[in-house]
Write a protein that holds these residues in place. Sequence first.
Motif, PDB file in Angstrom:
ATOM      1  N   GLY A 174      43.108  19.217   6.420  1.00  0.00           N
ATOM      2  CA  GLY A 174      43.821  20.514   5.335  1.00  0.00           C
ATOM      3  C   GLY A 174      43.615  21.118   6.210  1.00  0.00           C
ATOM      4  O   GLY A 174      44.899  21.715   5.280  1.00  0.00           O
ATOM      5  N   ASN A 175      43.141  21.669   7.119  1.00  0.00           N
ATOM      6  CA  ASN A 175      42.976  22.928   7.839  1.00  0.00           C
ATOM      7  C   ASN A 175      42.613  22.570   8.995  1.00  0.00           C
ATOM      8  O   ASN A 175      41.831  22.773   9.566  1.00  0.00           O
ATOM      9  CB  ASN A 175      42.491  23.826   7.333  1.00  0.00           C
ATOM     10  N   ALA A 176      43.891  23.467  10.203  1.00  0.00           N
ATOM     11  CA  ALA A 176      43.579  23.188  11.633  1.00  0.00           C
ATOM     12  C   ALA A 176      42.969  24.158  12.150  1.00  0.00           C
ATOM     13  O   ALA A 176      42.261  24.115  13.525  1.00  0.00           O
ATOM     14  CB  ALA A 176      44.504  22.852  11.792  1.00  0.00           C
ATOM     15  N   SER A 205      38.347  20.461  13.514  1.00  0.00           N
ATOM     16  CA  SER A 205      39.764  20.757  12.182  1.00  0.00           C
ATOM     17  C   SER A 205      40.745  20.259  12.382  1.00  0.00           C
ATOM     18  O   SER A 205      40.998  20.276  13.611  1.00  0.00           O
ATOM     19  CB  SER A 205      39.640  22.305  12.128  1.00  0.00           C
ATOM     20  N   THR A 206      41.687  19.123  11.641  1.00  0.00           N
ATOM     21  CA  THR A 206      42.997  19.455  11.708  1.00  0.00           C
ATOM     22  C   THR A 206      44.120  19.154  10.307  1.00  0.00           C
ATOM     23  O   THR A 206      43.448  19.354   9.237  1.00  0.00           O
ATOM     24  CB  THR A 206      42.988  17.549  11.759  1.00  0.00           C
ATOM     25  N   GLY A 207      45.010  19.916   9.758  1.00  0.00           N
ATOM     26  CA  GLY A 207      45.935  19.285   8.927  1.00  0.00           C
ATOM     27  C   GLY A 207      46.861  21.055   9.319  1.00  0.00           C
ATOM     28  O   GLY A 207      47.490  21.289  10.165  1.00  0.00           O
ATOM     29  N   VAL A 208      47.131  21.978   8.972  1.00  0.00           N
ATOM     30  CA  VAL A 208      48.287  23.387   8.766  1.00  0.00           C
ATOM     31  C   VAL A 208      47.217  24.084   9.849  1.00  0.00           C
ATOM     32  O   VAL A 208      46.237  24.335   9.297  1.00  0.00           O
ATOM     33  CB  VAL A 208      48.518  23.859   6.944  1.00  0.00           C
ATOM     34  N   ILE A 209      48.278  24.913  10.864  1.00  0.00           N
ATOM     35  CA  ILE A 209      48.074  25.784  11.027  1.00  0.00           C
ATOM     36  C   ILE A 209      48.043  26.931  11.295  1.00  0.00           C
ATOM     37  O   ILE A 209      48.968  27.331  10.270  1.00  0.00           O
ATOM     38  CB  ILE A 209      48.972  25.855  12.720  1.00  0.00           C
ATOM     39  N   GLY A 210      47.576  28.053  11.239  1.00  0.00           N
ATOM     40  CA  GLY A 210      47.798  29.511  10.871  1.00  0.00           C
ATOM     41  C   GLY A 210      47.071  29.858   9.478  1.00  0.00           C
ATOM     42  O   GLY A 210      47.197  30.281   9.080  1.00  0.00           O
ATOM     43  N   GLU A 211      46.344  29.439   9.022  1.00  0.00           N
ATOM     44  CA  GLU A 211      45.982  29.496   7.479  1.00  0.00           C
ATOM     45  C   GLU A 211      44.113  29.784   7.830  1.00  0.00           C
ATOM     46  O   GLU A 211      43.694  28.990   8.306  1.00  0.00           O
ATOM     47  CB  GLU A 211      46.397  28.676   6.413  1.00  0.00           C
ATOM     48  N   PRO A 212      43.777  30.389   6.821  1.00  0.00           N
ATOM     49  CA  PRO A 212      42.141  31.014   7.167  1.00  0.00           C
ATOM     50  C   PRO A 212      41.633  30.144   6.693  1.00  0.00           C
ATOM     51  O   PRO A 212      41.778  29.077   5.657  1.00  0.00           O
ATOM     52  CB  PRO A 212      41.732  31.972   6.186  1.00  0.00           C
ATOM     53  N   LEU A 213      40.235  29.093   7.184  1.00  0.00           N
ATOM     54  CA  LEU A 213      39.302  28.196   7.432  1.00  0.00           C
ATOM     55  C   LEU A 213      38.696  28.450   5.878  1.00  0.00           C
ATOM     56  O   LEU A 213      38.104  29.391   5.687  1.00  0.00           O
ATOM     57  CB  LEU A 213      38.690  27.765   8.097  1.00  0.00           C
ATOM     58  N   PRO A 214      38.444  27.320   5.371  1.00  0.00           N
ATOM     59  CA  PRO A 214      38.424  27.710   3.825  1.00  0.00           C
ATOM     60  C   PRO A 214      36.567  27.670   3.802  1.00  0.00           C
ATOM     61  O   PRO A 214      35.825  26.737   3.725  1.00  0.00           O
ATOM     62  CB  PRO A 214      38.853  26.702   2.716  1.00  0.00           C
ATOM     63  N   VAL A 215      36.579  29.077   4.605  1.00  0.00           N
ATOM     64  CA  VAL A 215      34.694  27.653   4.765  1.00  0.00           C
ATOM     65  C   VAL A 215      33.599  28.003   3.497  1.00  0.00           C
ATOM     66  O   VAL A 215      32.685  26.659   3.871  1.00  0.00           O
ATOM     67  CB  VAL A 215      34.261  29.766   5.517  1.00  0.00           C
TER      68      VAL A 215
END
Lengths: 405, 405
Positions: free
Chosen positions: B78-80, B114-124
């Motif tokens: 969900g987030n790269a 991580s895998t998913g959309v590039i360029g968005e902050p990781l929801p830590v």
Amino acid sequence: MAVGLGPLPTLHPVPGFELGIASAGIKRPGRKDVVVMRCAEGSSVAGVFTLNAFCAAPVILSKQRVQGTVRYLLTNTGNANAGTGAPGLAAAERTCAKLAELTGVPAESVLPFSTGVIGEPLPVEKIEGALQAALDNLSENNWAEAATGIMTTDTLPKGASRQFQHDGVTVTVTGISKGAGMIRPNMATMLGYIATDAKVAPKVLKDLMLDGANKSFNRITIDGDTSTNDCCMLIATGKANLPEVTEASGALFEALKKAVFDVCMEVAQAIVRDGEGATKFVTVQVNGGGNHQECLDVGYAVAHSPLIKTALFASDPNWGRILAAVGRAGVPELDVSLIDVYLDNVCIASQGGRSPSYTEAQGSAVMAQEEITIRIELGRGACSETIWTTDLSHEYVKINAEYRT
Amino acid sequence: MAVGLGPLPTLHPVPGFELGIASAGIKRPGRKDVVVMRCAEGSSVAGVFTLNAFCAAPVILSKQRVQGTVRYLLTNTGNANAGTGAPGLAAAERTCAKLAELTGVPAESVLPFSTGVIGEPLPVEKIEGALQAALDNLSENNWAEAATGIMTTDTLPKGASRQFQHDGVTVTVTGISKGAGMIRPNMATMLGYIATDAKVAPKVLKDLMLDGANKSFNRITIDGDTSTNDCCMLIATGKANLPEVTEASGALFEALKKAVFDVCMEVAQAIVRDGEGATKFVTVQVNGGGNHQECLDVGYAVAHSPLIKTALFASDPNWGRILAAVGRAGVPELDVSLIDVYLDNVCIASQGGRSPSYTEAQGSAVMAQEEITIRIELGRGACSETIWTTDLSHEYVKINAEYRT
């Protein structure tokens, strides 16, 4: 679907260069599909040709014959005469020989050009049967009709024209082109013909053609598929009442060079604007490269990425895909912390991540446009390269899935 | 749409390797999107990672940490966490530190993926909040759930398993993978995890991973876009009661190598079978090359050609496009008269043109199949390479135009 490409501009006649159009019924009865072009005696002619190893029979023949005296160019659409082996070469020779016989010139002075489906035998009799009608139609005023006559999957004809004055004499440069798919020219585009009435020494003409093609036709790509049939020809009839142009001609040389390059660029970009299924006209500009090759490698990685092309189609500022393409372009020791990426003048990425000032609204606004510049600043040196391309749409898949049906 | 890819086969547990799945709600509430894998103490671990210069923060970290002792692999979808710069690196470190704190291991022994959309902050925080649930879920029997937990645009989970006997002891090799777009791995695929209970010396494990990836993950392509996040990991827990495997281990080494390579190939090909919008599974085999690189150049020119991919989608035996791609692949001094091209066992082109024996009906019959081999005989030498790819369909454009909407 063509992007920013309107009706043909005024195409000024070029004294000494005539065009005749006829219908051979190659794919459909009644379709104008044969174009004969006549160069006045004493013309000089230069050409650039595809580097595809599987180049078509007419390319093989025209590459040889352009070295000698050229009097006629014979073009057919609907059949590429490519992947046809020795019989294809004989077929191309036969059509040229027939035109030579009808006009009383040596067969070697006739250059053949074909475009259309690869791998089917050239319908020689049909083409031969249309030659007299094309000759009867020859006129200096037929550029627009010829631009239509050389089309295949093109949706619009493509042409450009420039005139300039030198010592009170008007000099004309006019050109036409065709092509919408299998477009990543390598030394030339699908088909392009540019003529001028300037008198130009053969060596100078050849350099003008090479330089002009390198800056225009050789910088466009639609699908990355270099065609088997790419050819671009530059004809100088010498009918303008001026001395022969050499590189020492000063202002005259510079004016001619500018006119030729402008026409090359306009008809090359027209091919992209009419690219198969195109909804966007995209300029990929790579600056700050350590050398020209790495600029081209980055530019083509971006221009050929199906993920970037589908995001362009969707007007989605998915800039992560641009970074990913830059990162896989094979530039040695690429320092991503030095790279800035812009959509038009909006900085979307810097120092390896999203630009602090960037907002999705800014990116969306640029992506909604029909014409977009993706600018990549590599921060490695002073070299730049620019490539023009299109998006990848549903229509592209449709056109190419149904091409032979 | 997956081609020839059914439900998961039996995935045998690997003693000493546990998997736990949880939901962090990264893209959608309730979606299983966090997978924790625990390697028994004493395991050896090898990995291969993307060569994309814009590699993701977790790739940077895992590349470093795989050199030391590895105890946990932490994966989110969900987030790269790519294109996120220094904050992205800090975010990856934080999630690992949290898992280390919960389990009492050094932070450096936790590897992030991580895998998913590039360029968005990781929801830590979301990921941290799911870690205890994933740990509570740890079990050697969770391979199938983990295969599902690492999916993004995949339509089906992907896994493979092999067992063999040595000196009366059963050895297991089990692996899973994910990926359907941005797939042209360069040293690894999007994400792949393969574990065995054999005891393997680190140097030998690294070679097995490199060789296995080169023959499988590094020979698949869907869209030519090498991802920023590609990683493949090979874990050996040493729980099988056998001596440590070295290259001098004879039959044991050979059996393990075969099992690892088989699992690599099956899960790599599964990625192609589930390629975005895929309706065909295509093997491009290039034989008779003067060296391996020219075989790969020809293979990728064919596998990446949008014109060939759309013809495959349309089941159109438009072999001219195959010739054109071979001709533009940049092989020096390519003699097209020596080249033969086959669709399965039907010779479609020879000596630079259509094969005399070829009929359109033969070509159409092969192209109508779901699985097709394009075989190109270059006639230059003894080298061969094989690449696996898909067609280019309307669905591919749809998926990638709508990816972020």
